[in-house]
Scaffold this motif. Structure first.
Motif, PDB file in Angstrom:
ATOM      1  N   UNK A  37      81.103  48.935  -7.507  1.00  0.00           N
ATOM      2  CA  UNK A  37      80.536  49.482  -6.273  1.00  0.00           C
ATOM      3  C   UNK A  37      79.032  49.705  -6.435  1.00  0.00           C
ATOM      4  N   UNK A  38      78.640  50.375  -7.500  1.00  0.00           N
ATOM      5  CA  UNK A  38      77.225  50.652  -7.736  1.00  0.00           C
ATOM      6  C   UNK A  38      76.421  49.394  -7.994  1.00  0.00           C
ATOM      7  N   UNK A  39      77.008  48.450  -8.733  1.00  0.00           N
ATOM      8  CA  UNK A  39      76.317  47.197  -9.030  1.00  0.00           C
ATOM      9  C   UNK A  39      76.098  46.377  -7.759  1.00  0.00           C
ATOM     10  N   UNK A  40      77.079  46.381  -6.882  1.00  0.00           N
ATOM     11  CA  UNK A  40      76.914  45.674  -5.611  1.00  0.00           C
ATOM     12  C   UNK A  40      75.796  46.289  -4.777  1.00  0.00           C
ATOM     13  N   UNK A  58      82.859  42.675  -2.033  1.00  0.00           N
ATOM     14  CA  UNK A  58      83.154  43.800  -1.140  1.00  0.00           C
ATOM     15  C   UNK A  58      84.500  44.436  -1.473  1.00  0.00           C
ATOM     16  N   UNK A  59      85.553  43.629  -1.512  1.00  0.00           N
ATOM     17  CA  UNK A  59      86.890  44.171  -1.774  1.00  0.00           C
ATOM     18  C   UNK A  59      87.001  44.779  -3.167  1.00  0.00           C
ATOM     19  N   UNK A  60      86.589  44.085  -4.209  1.00  0.00           N
ATOM     20  CA  UNK A  60      86.683  44.722  -5.536  1.00  0.00           C
ATOM     21  C   UNK A  60      85.768  45.934  -5.666  1.00  0.00           C
ATOM     22  N   UNK A  61      84.620  45.927  -4.988  1.00  0.00           N
ATOM     23  CA  UNK A  61      83.742  47.091  -5.033  1.00  0.00           C
ATOM     24  C   UNK A  61      84.364  48.305  -4.379  1.00  0.00           C
ATOM     25  N   UNK A  62      85.167  48.075  -3.325  1.00  0.00           N
ATOM     26  CA  UNK A  62      85.807  49.194  -2.631  1.00  0.00           C
ATOM     27  C   UNK A  62      86.888  49.875  -3.462  1.00  0.00           C
ATOM     28  N   UNK A  63      87.416  49.192  -4.468  1.00  0.00           N
ATOM     29  CA  UNK A  63      88.453  49.796  -5.316  1.00  0.00           C
ATOM     30  C   UNK A  63      87.943  50.002  -6.742  1.00  0.00           C
ATOM     31  N   UNK A  94      84.345  54.868  -8.381  1.00  0.00           N
ATOM     32  CA  UNK A  94      84.182  55.620  -7.137  1.00  0.00           C
ATOM     33  C   UNK A  94      85.514  55.948  -6.467  1.00  0.00           C
ATOM     34  N   UNK A  95      86.566  55.291  -6.908  1.00  0.00           N
ATOM     35  CA  UNK A  95      87.875  55.503  -6.285  1.00  0.00           C
ATOM     36  C   UNK A  95      88.958  55.390  -7.355  1.00  0.00           C
ATOM     37  N   UNK A  96      89.114  56.423  -8.158  1.00  0.00           N
ATOM     38  CA  UNK A  96      90.087  56.375  -9.251  1.00  0.00           C
ATOM     39  C   UNK A  96      91.505  56.084  -8.780  1.00  0.00           C
ATOM     40  N   UNK A 121      84.783  59.218   5.010  1.00  0.00           N
ATOM     41  CA  UNK A 121      83.898  58.600   4.023  1.00  0.00           C
ATOM     42  C   UNK A 121      83.589  57.168   4.457  1.00  0.00           C
ATOM     43  N   UNK A 122      82.323  56.895   4.754  1.00  0.00           N
ATOM     44  CA  UNK A 122      81.921  55.560   5.202  1.00  0.00           C
ATOM     45  C   UNK A 122      81.098  54.815   4.152  1.00  0.00           C
ATOM     46  N   UNK A 123      81.272  55.161   2.904  1.00  0.00           N
ATOM     47  CA  UNK A 123      80.467  54.530   1.860  1.00  0.00           C
ATOM     48  C   UNK A 123      81.094  53.234   1.338  1.00  0.00           C
ATOM     49  N   UNK A 124      82.044  52.678   2.070  1.00  0.00           N
ATOM     50  CA  UNK A 124      82.615  51.379   1.692  1.00  0.00           C
ATOM     51  C   UNK A 124      81.554  50.289   1.866  1.00  0.00           C
ATOM     52  N   UNK A 125      81.881  49.104   1.382  1.00  0.00           N
ATOM     53  CA  UNK A 125      80.936  47.989   1.398  1.00  0.00           C
ATOM     54  C   UNK A 125      81.220  47.002   2.524  1.00  0.00           C
ATOM     55  N   UNK A 126      82.122  47.349   3.436  1.00  0.00           N
ATOM     56  CA  UNK A 126      82.589  46.390   4.435  1.00  0.00           C
ATOM     57  C   UNK A 126      81.475  45.807   5.290  1.00  0.00           C
TER      58      UNK A 126
END
Length: 465
Positions: free
Chosen positions: A44-47, A307-312, A316-318, A327-332
Motif C-alpha cells: 500500500x505504501x509503496x504504491x 491496486x488490489x494487492x495494495x488494498x490487502x 495497513x489491513x492485518x 475509511x477511504x484510503x483504498x487505492x481504487x
C-alpha cells in the motif's frame, strides 16, 4: 518468475499476488503478456509512493526500455492501455496541468441534481426491460449497461449507446486479439462525436471539453473522452456487480444493509476495498535509477500499480475480512496527480444503481449456487461473467420518476404494459374475477423498528401485501 496472465492468473490472480508477496515482499518481479518483465508493486505504501513521486516515476511509456529496444511492440495485446496517448494521465508538468485542467473544467460544470436524475432515468429504463420477466442477469442486463448509458448521456452522445458499444468497451481492456479493433471502433465513434460538437456545440461534456481554456485539439478531445468513458464504465460496471453479488451471497453483509447498520454508499465503499473495479494499472515507468520496497529499480523499468494487492497489504489491513467503514484510503481511484477526477460520478452511478435495483426488485435471489459463479480475470480487472437472479415479476415504472417499490401482481392478475388487468374469464369463475383498480385493498404499512433500513421496511411492506 510468475505470470500475471495465463491459466493460473485467470483462475485466481489474487493468489498469484500473495505468492509474489510471500516470495519477494512489497515489490516483486513478474511477467505480463508475451513474457514481458515488469515490477508488481504490492504494498500500500509503496504504491502511494510511486504514484505521488513524480520526480522518480511517470506514466509515459516512451520511457520504457522494453518499448524502446523493441522487446515490446505496439501490437502487444495491452498496447491500447499502455501506448502513449496525448492524455492527462500520461503527461506531466505543465502539459499535465493543461490537459487535466480541461477535464476538470468539463467535470465541474456537471450539475449533480441533473446527474442524479439522469442516473435514475437510466435505472428505470434498464430495469423496465426485465422487471416483468422475473429473471435477469445482473451483469449483462444491468451492471454493464447502466454506466455506459449514463456516461454517453453526460457526453451528449446518447445515440452511440448500443450493445456493440458496450461489448467493445469491455473487450478493449482484456488484452484479447480483438482489443485493438475494439479500441478503433470506440475511437471512431468518439471522434465523430467530437467533430459534430466542434461544429455544433451544446451544453454537454464534449462541448465543454472543446471549449475549455486549454484549447484541446480534436485528437486530444477524443482521447480524453475514451479515457473518461472507459475508466468510468469498467470501474462502475464491476463495482455495481460486486456490491449486488455480495448482497445476494453474504447473509451478514445483507443483514447489515437491511438493518440500517450499513448504508448503500458504505456498502459501495467497502467493495472498493475488497474488490476494487480495477485490480491494477499498467503501467508506471522509472525515470531514474531508484529503490522501491527493497528492490533496485532501473531507469526505464515498468511497474504495475497494484491496486488490489495494495488494498490487502497486511501493513495497513492485518485482517482482510474486517469492514473498513468510514475509511477511504483504498487505492481504487489511484492517487497523486493522476488520481481519478471523476470518482464522484462513479460513486453516484453505483450508489443510485444499487439502491434502485434493490428498491425495484427487493426479493431478488441468486438463481444458481454461489459456487457456480465465474469470474473473468485480466491484469487490469476481474469481473463476474454472470450473476443470474430471479424475483417476483413487477410492472414497469415511469422512467422520469425515482425508482420505487410497487407490489407484485396478485396471483389472479397478470401484468401487461405496466398496468394490472383482469385475468381471462376462462381461467377463473365469475365470482373470482379480478376487482377493479379502485377496489384493490391498500397494503398495510408495517411500523418501522429501531435501526430498520428503508429497503427492509419496503421489503416487509411487500411481504405483507
Amino acid at each position: 518468475m510468475r505470470r500475471l496472465y495465463g491459466p493460473e492468473a485467470d483462475t485466481d490472480l489474487a493468489a498469484v499476488y500473495e505468492k509474489l508477496r510471500a516470495e519477494h515482499g512489497s515489490v516483486a518481479p513478474a511477467l505480463i503478456h508475451d513474457d514481458v518483465r515488469v515490477w508488481a508493486v504490492l504494498g500500500h505504501g509503496e504504491n502511494l509512493h510511486m504514484v505521488r513521486t513524480t520526480s522518480q516515476y511517470n506514466r509515459d511509456a516512451r520511457n520504457w526500455t522494453a518499448l524502446k529496444n523493441g522487446t515490446v511492440k505496439l501490437t502487444h495485446p495491452l498496447a491500447p492501455v499502455f501506448g502513449w496517448q496525448p492524455i492527462c494521465s500520461m503527461a506531466e508538468g505543465a502539459e499535465h496541468l493543461r490537459l487535466r485542467g480541461a477535464v476538470t473544467h468539463a467535470l465541474e460544470i456537471i450539475d449533480h441534481r441533473s446527474l442524479r436524475r439522469a442516473i435514475n432515468k437510466a435505472c428505470q429504463e434498464i430495469i423496465n426491460r426485465f422487471s416483468e420477466r422475473g429473471t435477469c442477469d445482473v451483469v449483462s442486463d444491468f451492471a454493464e449497461h447502466l454506466p455506459m448509458m449514463v456516461m454517453l448521456d453526460i457526453f451528449g452522445a446518447s445515440e452511440a449507446y448500443s450493445e456493440r458499444f458496450v461489448q467493445a468497451a469491455r473487450d478493449m481492456i482484456k488484452g484479447t486479439e480483438t482489443a485493438i479493433a475494439s479500441n478503433e471502433y470506440i475511437m471512431g465513434i468518439l471522434m465523430e462525436a467530437t467533430a459534430r460538437r466542434r461544429a455544433d456545440p451544446e451544453d454537454d461534456f464534449i462541448s465543454r471539453l472543446i471549449a475549455a481554456p486549454a484549447a484541446l485539439s480534436d485528437d486530444e478531445v477524443g482521447q480524453h473522452l475514451r479515457l473518461v468513458l472507459i475508466a468510468a464504465y469498467e470501474a462502475t460496471a464491476n463495482l455495481i456487480a460486486n456490491v449486488l453479488r455480495t448482497v445476494l451471497t453474504d447473509p451478514r453483509f445483507r443483514a447489515q444493509l437491511n438493518g440500517g447498520q450499513m448504508t448503500v454508499p458504505e456498502a459501495v465503499e467497502q467493495s472498493l476495498w475488497d474488490e476494487p473495479p480495477f485490480s491494477a494499472m499498467v503501467a508506471y515507468y522509472a525515470k531514474v535509477d531508484t529503490e522501491l520496497g527493497g528492490q533496485h529499480i532501473r531507469a526505464g523499468d515498468a511497474l504495475i500499480f497494484g491496486i488490489a494487492p495494495g488494498n490487502v497489504d497486511p501493513a495497513v489491513r492485518p485482517d482482510p475480512t474486517e469492514h473498513m467503514q468510514g475509511n477511504r484510503s483504498h487505492l481504487a481511484f489511484g492517487g497523486g496527480p493522476h488520481e481519478c477526477p471523476g470518482q464522484d460520478i462513479g460513486r453516484a452511478i453505483a450508489d443510485i444503481g444499487v439502491d434502485a435495483f434493490l428498491m425495484r426488485l427487493p426479493d431478488a435471489e441468486l438463481s444458481v449456487a454461489e459456487g457456480e459463479l465465474r469470474w473473468r480475470s485480466t491484469i487490469l480487472s476481474q469481473h463476474l461473467v454472470s450473476l443470474p437472479v430471479s424475483f417476483t415479476p413487477r410492472a414497469q415504472q415511469d422512467v422520469v420518476t425515482k425508482p420505487s417499490m410497487v407490489p407484485p401482481p396478485r396471483a389472479d392478475w397478470h401484468v401487461s404494459s405496466g398496468s394490472p388487468k383482469a385475468a381471462s374469464a376462462s381461467a377463473a369463475a365469475p365470482e373470482a374475477a379480478a376487482p377493479s383498480a379502485s377496489s384493490v385493498p391498500t397494503a398495510p404499512v408495517a411500523a418501522p423498528e429501531v435501526r430498520l433500513g428503508a429497503w427492509q421496511r419496503l421489503l416487509r411492506w411487500w411481504r405483507g401485501y
